[in-house]
Scaffold this active site. Structure first.
Site, PDB file in Angstrom:
ATOM      1  N   GLU A  16       2.497   4.421  -6.830  1.00  0.00           N
ATOM      2  CA  GLU A  16       1.664   3.251  -6.530  1.00  0.00           C
ATOM      3  C   GLU A  16       0.352   3.308  -7.311  1.00  0.00           C
ATOM      4  O   GLU A  16       0.016   4.307  -7.938  1.00  0.00           O
ATOM      5  CB  GLU A  16       1.328   3.204  -5.035  1.00  0.00           C
ATOM      6  CG  GLU A  16       2.077   2.125  -4.244  1.00  0.00           C
ATOM      7  CD  GLU A  16       1.548   0.714  -4.497  1.00  0.00           C
ATOM      8  OE1 GLU A  16       0.722   0.510  -5.420  1.00  0.00           O
ATOM      9  OE2 GLU A  16       1.982  -0.200  -3.784  1.00  0.00           O
ATOM     10  N   ASN A 147      -1.560  -4.845   0.785  1.00  0.00           N
ATOM     11  CA  ASN A 147      -1.086  -4.534  -0.559  1.00  0.00           C
ATOM     12  C   ASN A 147      -1.992  -5.120  -1.627  1.00  0.00           C
ATOM     13  O   ASN A 147      -3.194  -4.895  -1.613  1.00  0.00           O
ATOM     14  CB  ASN A 147       0.378  -4.956  -0.713  1.00  0.00           C
ATOM     15  CG  ASN A 147       1.260  -3.768  -1.036  1.00  0.00           C
ATOM     16  OD1 ASN A 147       0.904  -2.922  -1.846  1.00  0.00           O
ATOM     17  ND2 ASN A 147       2.404  -3.682  -0.380  1.00  0.00           N
ATOM     18  N   ASP A 197       4.262  -6.845  -3.750  1.00  0.00           N
ATOM     19  CA  ASP A 197       3.671  -5.530  -3.496  1.00  0.00           C
ATOM     20  C   ASP A 197       2.309  -5.473  -4.197  1.00  0.00           C
ATOM     21  O   ASP A 197       1.427  -6.250  -3.897  1.00  0.00           O
ATOM     22  CB  ASP A 197       4.649  -4.450  -3.974  1.00  0.00           C
ATOM     23  CG  ASP A 197       4.433  -3.106  -3.310  1.00  0.00           C
ATOM     24  OD1 ASP A 197       3.301  -2.603  -3.341  1.00  0.00           O
ATOM     25  OD2 ASP A 197       5.402  -2.533  -2.766  1.00  0.00           O
TER      26      ASP A 197
END
Length: 292
Positions: A16, A147, A197
Site C-alpha cells: 500500500e 482509503n 482503494d
C-alpha cells in the site's frame, strides 16, 4: 498498450501507500500487515526494508527526510536511517479492533490518515489530521475502510474514498486551516469494476484510482465524473498508485496477496508485487511533505 513491469522481487501481503521520495530518488511503500516499509533504489537496483514491529497503514516523507507514519498504535515519526520509531499520539487507544489505513500530506504539510475495523464490517473508522504541533484532530467518522486521499490546489478540493461506498467524495478544502466542508459525491464506481482503494492526482487534476478486486487502475475527471482511461494489471487486488521518477511520468502501483486462495495465487503469481508503467503518458506531481 503500455507495458507493465515488476519493479523488484519483493512481494507484500498487503502492499500500500507508494510515495516517491524526491530527495533520495526512491520509491517507498508499505506492507501493512507485516509492518514493513520498503525503499527501492531504481538506479542502484537495491531494496532496503525497515521493520517497525506493528502494522503500518501509511507513510509520508517529512521535510527533514524522515517519515511520518500512521501505525497500528497511532501516529509516529520514523528515522529513515536507524528505523527507530517515536510514537507520538494514539487517537484510537480505546479502539483496539481498529487500525490505520491510507494516509497522505495535504498541500500545507499536515498528515491525514484514516482508520478502519480489522473486521472490515462496521463503520467504526475515522479520518484524522496530525499537525506540526503534534496535535490530532478528527475530521470525519462513521468510516468503514478509510482509503484514497488527494488534494487539488486549483480546485481547492479534497477528494476521499471510503471503499465500500463505491464513491469518491469531494470537499471544499481550506489550505490555511485544513478545514473541509460541503461534502458531495463526484465519482461513482461500478461494483463490477472492483472496489476503489488508493488514489492519486495528476498534473491535469485528474484522479487515478486503484481497484481492489478489479485488476486495474483507472483515470477519472472529478469535475464530470467520467472515466477517462484504464490500465490493466496482472493481479486482482490493486491497492494504490503514485507517480515517480525524475519527471513524474512513471506510474507506480501496489498490490496485495491478502484474501487470495492458493488457487488464485497460482493464477496470480505476481500478486503483492510493486508494478511500474514507465512513461505512462501522463505526468504526476510531487507528493506533499510533512512539515515537522
Amino acid at each position: 498498450m503500455r507495458s507493465v513491469e515488476v519493479v523488484c522481487d519483493q512481494k507484500s501481503e498487503l502492499g500500500e501507500g507508494p510515495v516517491w521520495d524526491v530527495a533520495r530518488g526512491l520509491i517507498c511503500w508499505v506492507d501493512i500487515l507485516n509492518g514493513h516499509i520498503h525503499e527501492w533504489d531504481a538506479e542502484g537496483n537495491s531494496l532496503n526494508t525497515i521493520k517497525v514491529d506493528q502494522m503500518i497503514g501509511a507513510i509520508a516523507v517529512c521535510v527533514d527526510g524522515n517519515y511520518v507514519a500512521a501505525l497500528k498504535n497511532g501516529f509516529g515519526i520514523i528515522d529513515c536511517k536507524s528505523g527507530n520509531v517515536q510514537m507520538i499520539a494514539d487517537p484510537e487507544e480505546h479502539l483496539p479492533e481498529n487500525r490505520f489505513n491510507d494516509g497522505k500530506c495535504d498541500p500545507s504539510g499536515r498528515f491525514w490518515a484514516g482508520t478502519m475495523p480489522l473486521s472490515e464490517d462496521k463503520a467504526s473508522g475515522s479520518l484524522y489530521v496530525f499537525n506540526k504541533d503534534r496535535s490530532v484532530i478528527k475530521m470525519e467518522d462513521n468510516i468503514t475502510i478509510s482509503n484514497g486521499l488527494a488534494w487539488s490546489k486549483a480546485e481547492k478540493a479534497f477528494y476521499y474514498i471510503d471503499t465500500p461506498t463505491l464513491k469518491v467524495v469531494r470537499y471544499d478544502y481550506a489550505a490555511e486551516n485544513g478545514t473541509i466542508t460541503n461534502k458531495r459525491t463526484v465519482i461513482h464506481i461500478p461494483k463490477e469494476a472492483g472496489f476503489p482503494d488508493g488514489m492519486t492526482i495528476d498534473r491535469e487534476g485528474m484522479l487515478w484510482i486503484a481497484h481492489w478486486g478489479g485488476w486495474q487502475v483507472t483515470r477519472w475527471n472529478p469535475i464530470t465524473g467520467e472515466q477517462l482511461t484504464s490500465f490493466k494489471l496482472p493481479a486482482s487486488n490493486i491497492t494504490s498508485c503514485t507517480f515517480g521518477g525524475s519527471a513524474f511520468k512513471d506510474l507506480y502501483i501496489t498490490s496485495a496477496r491478502k484474501g487470495l486462495s492458493e488457487e488464485e495465487l497460482k493464477q496470480q503469481p505476481l500478486a503483492g508485487s510493486l508494478f511500474v508503467i514507465r512513461n505512462c503518458g501522463y505526468t504526476g506531481v510531487p507528493a506533499n511533505e510533512f512539515k515537522n
